[in-house]
Design a protein around this motif. Structure first.
Motif, PDB file in Angstrom:
ATOM      1  N   PRO A  59       0.833  -1.367   0.092  1.00 35.42           N
ATOM      2  CA  PRO A  59       0.180  -0.018  -0.137  1.00 35.42           C
ATOM      3  C   PRO A  59       0.738   1.302  -0.017  1.00 35.42           C
ATOM      4  O   PRO A  59       0.586   2.522  -0.655  1.00 35.42           O
ATOM      5  CB  PRO A  59      -0.817  -0.126   1.315  1.00 35.42           C
ATOM      6  CG  PRO A  59      -0.892  -1.568   1.770  1.00 35.42           C
ATOM      7  CD  PRO A  59       0.351  -2.343   0.988  1.00 35.42           C
ATOM      8  N   GLU A  60       1.859   1.403   0.784  1.00 35.06           N
ATOM      9  CA  GLU A  60       2.807   2.384   0.869  1.00 35.06           C
ATOM     10  C   GLU A  60       3.369   2.784  -0.695  1.00 35.06           C
ATOM     11  O   GLU A  60       3.691   3.916  -0.941  1.00 35.06           O
ATOM     12  CB  GLU A  60       3.840   2.292   1.827  1.00 35.06           C
ATOM     13  CG  GLU A  60       4.683   3.660   2.103  1.00 35.06           C
ATOM     14  CD  GLU A  60       5.825   3.338   2.905  1.00 35.06           C
ATOM     15  OE1 GLU A  60       6.532   4.197   2.949  1.00 35.06           O
ATOM     16  OE2 GLU A  60       5.934   2.270   3.657  1.00 35.06           O
ATOM     17  N   ALA A  61       3.528   1.526  -1.583  1.00 35.68           N
ATOM     18  CA  ALA A  61       4.510   1.817  -2.623  1.00 35.68           C
ATOM     19  C   ALA A  61       3.295   2.375  -3.596  1.00 35.68           C
ATOM     20  O   ALA A  61       3.616   2.861  -4.847  1.00 35.68           O
ATOM     21  CB  ALA A  61       4.871   0.594  -3.209  1.00 35.68           C
ATOM     22  N   GLN A  62       1.952   2.422  -3.361  1.00 34.74           N
ATOM     23  CA  GLN A  62       1.049   2.774  -4.524  1.00 34.74           C
ATOM     24  C   GLN A  62       1.100   4.217  -5.007  1.00 34.74           C
ATOM     25  O   GLN A  62       1.369   5.079  -4.006  1.00 34.74           O
ATOM     26  CB  GLN A  62      -0.378   2.591  -4.140  1.00 34.74           C
ATOM     27  CG  GLN A  62      -1.298   2.628  -5.176  1.00 34.74           C
ATOM     28  CD  GLN A  62      -2.757   2.307  -4.437  1.00 34.74           C
ATOM     29  OE1 GLN A  62      -2.842   1.731  -3.236  1.00 34.74           O
ATOM     30  NE2 GLN A  62      -3.938   2.577  -5.198  1.00 34.74           N
ATOM     31  N   GLY A  63       1.115   4.160  -6.232  1.00 31.40           N
ATOM     32  CA  GLY A  63       1.451   5.568  -6.932  1.00 31.40           C
ATOM     33  C   GLY A  63       2.709   6.432  -6.737  1.00 31.40           C
ATOM     34  O   GLY A  63       3.016   7.529  -7.280  1.00 31.40           O
ATOM     35  N   GLN A  64       3.791   5.664  -6.225  1.00 32.18           N
ATOM     36  CA  GLN A  64       5.094   6.103  -6.358  1.00 32.18           C
ATOM     37  C   GLN A  64       5.992   5.508  -7.569  1.00 32.18           C
ATOM     38  O   GLN A  64       5.558   4.472  -8.008  1.00 32.18           O
ATOM     39  CB  GLN A  64       5.801   5.876  -5.027  1.00 32.18           C
ATOM     40  CG  GLN A  64       5.130   6.576  -3.705  1.00 32.18           C
ATOM     41  CD  GLN A  64       5.965   6.408  -2.642  1.00 32.18           C
ATOM     42  OE1 GLN A  64       7.047   6.475  -2.321  1.00 32.18           O
ATOM     43  NE2 GLN A  64       5.266   5.868  -1.449  1.00 32.18           N
ATOM     44  N   ARG A  65       6.754   6.157  -7.832  1.00 26.24           N
ATOM     45  CA  ARG A  65       8.120   5.547  -8.791  1.00 26.24           C
ATOM     46  C   ARG A  65       9.114   5.406  -8.070  1.00 26.24           C
ATOM     47  O   ARG A  65       9.575   6.197  -7.300  1.00 26.24           O
ATOM     48  CB  ARG A  65       8.302   6.735  -9.892  1.00 26.24           C
ATOM     49  CG  ARG A  65       6.911   6.688 -10.856  1.00 26.24           C
ATOM     50  CD  ARG A  65       7.278   7.786 -11.897  1.00 26.24           C
ATOM     51  NE  ARG A  65       5.997   7.951 -12.482  1.00 26.24           N
ATOM     52  CZ  ARG A  65       5.845   8.425 -14.010  1.00 26.24           C
ATOM     53  NH1 ARG A  65       6.879   8.330 -14.632  1.00 26.24           N
ATOM     54  NH2 ARG A  65       4.834   8.479 -14.344  1.00 26.24           N
ATOM     55  N   PHE A  66       9.762   4.269  -8.385  1.00 27.04           N
ATOM     56  CA  PHE A  66      11.100   4.112  -7.736  1.00 27.04           C
ATOM     57  C   PHE A  66      12.109   4.103  -8.525  1.00 27.04           C
ATOM     58  O   PHE A  66      12.092   3.273  -9.678  1.00 27.04           O
ATOM     59  CB  PHE A  66      10.953   2.660  -7.081  1.00 27.04           C
ATOM     60  CG  PHE A  66       9.786   2.730  -5.920  1.00 27.04           C
ATOM     61  CD1 PHE A  66      10.154   3.100  -4.770  1.00 27.04           C
ATOM     62  CD2 PHE A  66       8.564   2.431  -6.434  1.00 27.04           C
ATOM     63  CE1 PHE A  66       9.264   3.360  -3.475  1.00 27.04           C
ATOM     64  CE2 PHE A  66       7.711   2.606  -5.243  1.00 27.04           C
ATOM     65  CZ  PHE A  66       7.932   2.857  -4.073  1.00 27.04           C
ATOM     66  N   ILE A  67      13.599   4.453  -8.292  1.00 26.94           N
ATOM     67  CA  ILE A  67      14.907   3.987  -9.119  1.00 26.94           C
ATOM     68  C   ILE A  67      15.201   2.994  -8.435  1.00 26.94           C
ATOM     69  O   ILE A  67      15.529   2.706  -7.375  1.00 26.94           O
ATOM     70  CB  ILE A  67      15.502   5.473  -8.786  1.00 26.94           C
ATOM     71  CG1 ILE A  67      15.113   6.564  -9.515  1.00 26.94           C
ATOM     72  CG2 ILE A  67      16.901   5.001  -9.500  1.00 26.94           C
ATOM     73  CD1 ILE A  67      15.764   7.872  -9.342  1.00 26.94           C
ATOM     74  N   ALA A  68      15.529   1.889  -9.430  1.00 29.03           N
ATOM     75  CA  ALA A  68      16.186   0.734  -8.860  1.00 29.03           C
ATOM     76  C   ALA A  68      17.762   0.514  -9.459  1.00 29.03           C
ATOM     77  O   ALA A  68      17.922  -0.063 -10.358  1.00 29.03           O
ATOM     78  CB  ALA A  68      15.529  -0.344  -9.297  1.00 29.03           C
ATOM     79  N   ALA A  69      18.385   1.489  -8.807  1.00 28.50           N
ATOM     80  CA  ALA A  69      19.997   1.624  -9.077  1.00 28.50           C
ATOM     81  C   ALA A  69      20.770   2.075  -7.650  1.00 28.50           C
ATOM     82  O   ALA A  69      20.403   2.485  -7.058  1.00 28.50           O
ATOM     83  CB  ALA A  69      20.280   2.975  -9.947  1.00 28.50           C
ATOM     84  N   ASN A  70      21.759   0.914  -7.629  1.00 34.26           N
ATOM     85  CA  ASN A  70      22.533   0.870  -6.475  1.00 34.26           C
ATOM     86  C   ASN A  70      23.458   2.031  -6.588  1.00 34.26           C
ATOM     87  O   ASN A  70      24.246   2.351  -7.249  1.00 34.26           O
ATOM     88  CB  ASN A  70      23.479  -0.492  -6.474  1.00 34.26           C
ATOM     89  CG  ASN A  70      24.207  -0.447  -5.119  1.00 34.26           C
ATOM     90  OD1 ASN A  70      24.419   0.291  -4.513  1.00 34.26           O
ATOM     91  ND2 ASN A  70      24.817  -1.591  -4.955  1.00 34.26           N
ATOM     92  N   PRO A  71      23.126   2.948  -5.484  1.00 36.98           N
ATOM     93  CA  PRO A  71      24.104   4.237  -5.774  1.00 36.98           C
ATOM     94  C   PRO A  71      25.609   3.991  -5.354  1.00 36.98           C
ATOM     95  O   PRO A  71      26.241   4.869  -5.676  1.00 36.98           O
ATOM     96  CB  PRO A  71      23.418   5.235  -4.487  1.00 36.98           C
ATOM     97  CG  PRO A  71      22.623   4.288  -3.735  1.00 36.98           C
ATOM     98  CD  PRO A  71      22.186   2.898  -4.688  1.00 36.98           C
TER      99      PRO A  71
END
Length: 111
Positions: free
Chosen positions: A1-13
């Motif tokens: 539920p917390e992830a809904q509507g968000q965009r995420f970057i899947a890159a190891n900084p």
């Protein structure tokens, strides 16, 4: 539920690298393979920048992007999705092995 509507970057900084920077750790992980990186062709970049003065060559956007190294903040990805990024050397090792084992690339022996 917390992830809904968000965009995420899947890159190891911690693993942000230029491709040419992968040569040293790859050679260390695979000492029996000949690993050769290729540095940026600065002379071609210089020619393209020169031609830009005459309306040819690079666009201002392209010229601005040449020397940029992007880093990403994946804190939200880790916090919300629980993603744990792998170590860069583990990723390199798995990547090379996944291409060599099925025969997609043939490693050259390091002499």
């Amino acid at each position: 539920p917390e992830a809904q509507g968000q965009r995420f970057i899947a890159a190891n900084p911690k693993a942000s690298r230029w491709v040419v920077e992968l040569e040293e750790p790859t050679q260390r992980l695979f000492p029996d393979y000949k690993v050769e990186g290729c540095a940026k062709p600065w002379y071609l970049i210089g020619i393209a920048r020169f031609l830009t003065w005459f309306g040819m060559g690079l666009t201002p956007f392209q010229e601005n992007m040449l020397d940029k190294k992007f880093t990403f903040n994946s804190a939200t990805t880790t916090k919300v999705l629980g993603v744990e990024f792998r170590d860069i050397e583990e990723s390199i090792k798995d990547s090379v092995e996944s291409m060599v084992k099925p025969g997609w690339i043939k490693p050259r022996p390091n002499k």
